[in-house]
Each structure stands twice: as C-alpha cells, then as structure tokens.
Write an enzyme that holds these catalytic residues in place. Structure first.
Site, PDB file in Angstrom:
ATOM      1  CG  ASN A   1      24.499 -29.872  16.789  1.00 42.83           C
ATOM      2  OD1 ASN A   1      24.648 -28.665  16.682  1.00 42.83           O
ATOM      3  ND2 ASN A   1      23.655 -30.561  16.032  1.00 42.83           N
TER       4      ASN A   1
ATOM      5  CG  ASP B   1      24.228 -36.830  11.476  1.00 43.31           C
ATOM      6  OD1 ASP B   1      23.656 -36.131  10.624  1.00 43.31           O
ATOM      7  OD2 ASP B   1      25.462 -36.819  11.652  1.00 43.31           O
TER       8      ASP B   1
ATOM      9  CE  LYS C   1      13.327 -35.381  35.186  1.00 39.84           C
ATOM     10  NZ  LYS C   1      13.421 -34.859  36.525  1.00 39.84           N
TER      11      LYS C   1
ATOM     12  N   PRO D   1      16.807 -38.373   8.330  1.00 42.31           N
ATOM     13  CG  PRO D   1      15.024 -37.110   7.538  1.00 42.31           C
ATOM     14  CD  PRO D   1      15.479 -37.896   8.728  1.00 42.31           C
TER      15      PRO D   1
ATOM     16  CG  PHE E   1      28.771 -24.786   6.327  1.00 39.15           C
ATOM     17  CD1 PHE E   1      27.820 -24.201   5.502  1.00 39.15           C
ATOM     18  CD2 PHE E   1      29.715 -23.983   6.936  1.00 39.15           C
ATOM     19  CE1 PHE E   1      27.823 -22.834   5.281  1.00 39.15           C
ATOM     20  CE2 PHE E   1      29.722 -22.609   6.730  1.00 39.15           C
ATOM     21  CZ  PHE E   1      28.780 -22.039   5.898  1.00 39.15           C
TER      22      PHE E   1
ATOM     23  CE  LYS F   1      30.703 -34.840   6.063  1.00 37.12           C
ATOM     24  NZ  LYS F   1      31.001 -34.175   7.306  1.00 37.12           N
TER      25      LYS F   1
ATOM     26  CE  LYS G   1      26.066 -34.708   3.657  1.00 39.26           C
ATOM     27  NZ  LYS G   1      25.492 -34.429   4.950  1.00 39.26           N
TER      28      LYS G   1
END
Ligand code: CTP
Length: 408
Positions: free
Chosen positions: A217, A286, A296, A313, A332, A346, A350
């Site tokens: 990301n 995720d 490849k 996880p 965050f 969250k 969490k």
C-alpha cells in the site's frame, strides 16, 4: 585539558560549541557570548581550519576554558578529553558547520577532535551550516542534511543574502541571535518521556505474489518515523518496527525490520510485553496470497488472472488481547468516509486507548505528504487538530498518549 563529568558539575547547562573553518567562524564568538548570557557554560572545540580564521586564544578567553583543537597533538590525553566533553554536553552545537563536517557526520567519519567528539556524544546535536550557495545546493550536501535530520540532528538552515565569496543566495550563517535561541529551545525542550519504553510501528507490509511481485500500500512511514524520533528526543527508549521504507532510522532508536504482516505480528508480540506505550502507525496489508507462485506469473494471452487472497491477522487486535495493566495502546485509522464512526469502531474492536483518525482524501493529509490533519479520539472524547507537519502531529500524539499513561 580536563573537563569535569556531568555528575560532578554545577547546575549550569553545558554547551559544547564546535567551530569549523569558514569565514563565519568569527560569529561563533558572539554565539558563545549569547549562550553565556543565558547562564550556559560553553566549551569550544575547533577544527584545524577554524584556527586559521580565529585564534583559539579568543575562544579560550571568552569561554574561560581551554579550547580543544586536534586529537593527535597530545596523544596521552586526547581520548579522555573528547569522551569527557562528549559526556559533559547537554547540547552539542556546531556553528558554523561547513559542508565538510556535515559530510563527515552523515557518513560516520571521525578523524579529528570535533568529528570524534560529536560522534561520541549522546546529547542533542544542532548544526548551523554556512557555505557558498553552490556547495549548499549541491545534492551531496542536501542528501547529507536530510540524513542528519532523519537521525534527529537539529538543523538551523542558512539564510539567503550576500555571501563573503561575492555570490548571492542561500548559504549565509543564520543570524546569531536566532541560532542561540534555537539552541536554548532545544536545551529547555521537554524530556518528559524519560524512563518510558515506547514501541512504534511504521510503514507498509509487503505480501509476495511470486518471486518478483507483491501486494502493498501507499504508506511512506513518515508519520511513524516522526513519532519514533520525537519520542527518542523526549527521552523515551524507543523500538521502531519498520516495514520497507526509504527513510533513515532516527538516532538512538532500536530498529527492527519486517516485510510481511505476519512478521510484524511476530516481532511486535516479542517486543510488546515490556513496553509502556505502543503506537501503531504501520499499514499492514490486510490480505496475502493464498499461495505464492514459485515462478514468475506469466501473461495469459488476454485471459483473466484470478488472485486468491486470504486474510492476514489483525496485529493491533491481537496485541490488544494481550495488553497488560497500565499499557497505553494507540492506533491509526486512515479513512475515506465516515471518519469518526469508523475510527471509534476500531478503538473498541482493537482494544485501543486512543486512535489517530485522518481523512486521507483531504489535501495535506495522508500518504506521501509531509503534513497531516488528524483527530485524536479516546474513550473520553475527541481533539481535532488543524493542518500541521507530521513532526508537530507526532508531538501532539505523544503528549496525549503520555497523559493517558500518567492517568493510569
Ligand atoms: N492494523 C493492524 N493489522 C492489520 C491492519 C491494520 O494492526 N492487519 C492496525 C494499523 O496499524 C492501524 C489500525 O490497525 O493502527 C487501523 O488500520 P486500518 O487499515 O485503518 O484498519 P483495518 O482494521 O484494516 O480496517 P479497514 O481496512 O476495514 O478499514
């Protein structure tokens, strides 16, 4: 020269002033006087070239201490001298700092009294560069400055104006009063995290698809690195768990690298039990490939390629389940819509004590930029902060986390 160690000294703060060989070397005399007026005890270390511009006797007379010049002139004592000065410093200020000393510091070269002493110190370091515009703008100097900033060195950027060499542009030593003030700001800066252990996660994770490709990301790691650097400057013992990013590790921080989300989880589970504060700024992927192709993956002549991904996880949630009494966990939430609602969800899911929420669609917030717009959400309430640099946001996040820790 014998310099008393910190424990034997008076209450006076000690500034070690490094002077290097540039035409602005004479201005260091004034910086020394300004610091003394504010009650600082100043010791001077000069390079050989600096002595060609100003005689060591000037600094000796002004400072009231012998001036340390060259390492190898008095072989019997130099090692003791430079280490004791390095230990004695509450702040190490180099003004003016030439391109040469900046290059040496960035590369870890220690070949004279000043470069060895600054390398040995654990005190905050500040430099005030002064040089010809071309030298200042040279990519080598700029890269060295960026390296030093990333390590936590304070840089008083040079001013723009007429230079002694006849050129006009950036490279002039900043006003001596400004340099002295910045030095005092650092000396009086908070050391409010001393004795605390802080773990910070930063950057993206990477999940391999085949030997040459991966899923990841846009996280740059800048926010997490800014937090780690600020926490170390405030006296915390910092462990930084970092994904693959292109930022230099801050000075004084223990760096632990991870590539995949599972590796982050494993490293974090090892480190977490002994921490007081955990700040999870990393962006772990995720999902990962259900199977990593051993070779490849080749094109299929127009046919669709289907990748099977399985869930990784949740690191924060797993750590949250193992949270000890008194630990403060911060997460965050980078969102694109319903920011507060998602972030609050969250926070609970969490087991976090605070969540730093930001709307990554806003200009000036989110990925790859140097600024951020965040809201600090705790169970007690919300604090919305305006647009600010990631360094400033880091200070706010740490201050709030510290408040939560002290309230325990
Ligand atoms: N996080 C984590 N493990 C993951 C994903 C995220 O520990 N596998 C952490 C991040 O470090 C961050 C917080 O959880 O502190 C929120 O990350 P975010 O990607 O916004 O949350 P997700 O749970 O992935 O939620 P969603 O993708 O559904 O928005």
């Amino acid at each position: 020269m014998s310099v008393p160690l910190k424990s034997m000294s008076s209450e006076k703060k000690c500034v070690v002033l490094g002077v290097t060989g540039g035409i602005a070397a004479y201005k260091a005399c004034e910086i020394l006087r300004l610091l003394q007026k504010q009650g600082m005890d100043v010791f001077v270390v000069m390079t050989g070239n600096a002595c060609r511009f100003v005689a060591p006797l000037t600094f000796e007379t002004l400072s009231g201490h012998p001036v340390a010049v060259d390492t190898f002139e008095r072989p019997a004592t130099w090692e003791v001298e430079h280490i004791s000065l390095a230990k004695r410093a509450d702040l190490f200020l180099i003004a003016p700092a030439t391109a040469n000393i900046i290059g040496k510091m960035a590369c870890g070269i220690a070949d004279d009294m000043l470069s060895t002493t600054v390398m040995a110190t654990r005190a905050p370091v500040m430099i005030a560069p002064a040089m010809n515009t071309g030298m200042w703008e040279n990519p080598a100097t700029q890269q060295n400055i960026a390296t030093l900033i990333a390590r936590g060195v304070h840089v008083v950027a040079p001013a723009t104006g007429h230079l002694a060499c006849g050129d006009s542009g950036a490279g002039k030593l900043e006003d001596v009063a400004v340099i002295a003030q910045r030095a005092l700001d650092v000396l009086r800066a908070r050391r409010d995290m001393e004795g605390l252990r802080v773990m910070v996660t930063a950057g993206p994770s990477r999940e391999a698809l085949d030997p040459v490709r991966y899923v990841s990301n846009r996280s740059s790691g800048k926010m997490g690195y800014a937090i780690a650097r600020a926490a170390a400057q405030r006296g915390a013992q910092v462990t930084l768990l970092s994904g693959p990013v292109s930022i230099a590790a801050p000075q004084g921080v223990r760096l632990v690298r991870f590539t995949t989300t599972q590796e982050l989880l494993d490293r974090a589970m090892e480190c977490a039990p002994e921490q007081d504060i955990l700040i999870q700024a990393a962006a772990p992927a995720d999902y990962r490939a259900k199977e990593i192709a051993p070779q490849k993956i080749k094109k299929r002549g127009g046919e669709e390629l289907v990748l099977r991904l399985i869930e990784n996880p949740d690191v924060a949630a797993t750590l949250g389940r193992a949270k000890r009494e008194g630990q403060v966990f911060v997460g965050f939430a980078a969102e694109t819509n319903d920011v507060t609602a998602h972030a609050r969800d969250k926070l609970v899911r969490k087991s976090l004590d605070m969540i730093v929420a930001n709307d990554v669609t806003k200009p000036g917030a989110g990925f790859d930029v140097d600024t951020n717009i965040v809201t600090l959400i705790t169970r007690e309430g919300e604090r919305e902060l305006p647009l600010m640099t990631k360094e400033e946001a880091a200070e706010h996040i740490l201050t709030r986390a510290l408040e939560l820790r002290l309230a325990r």
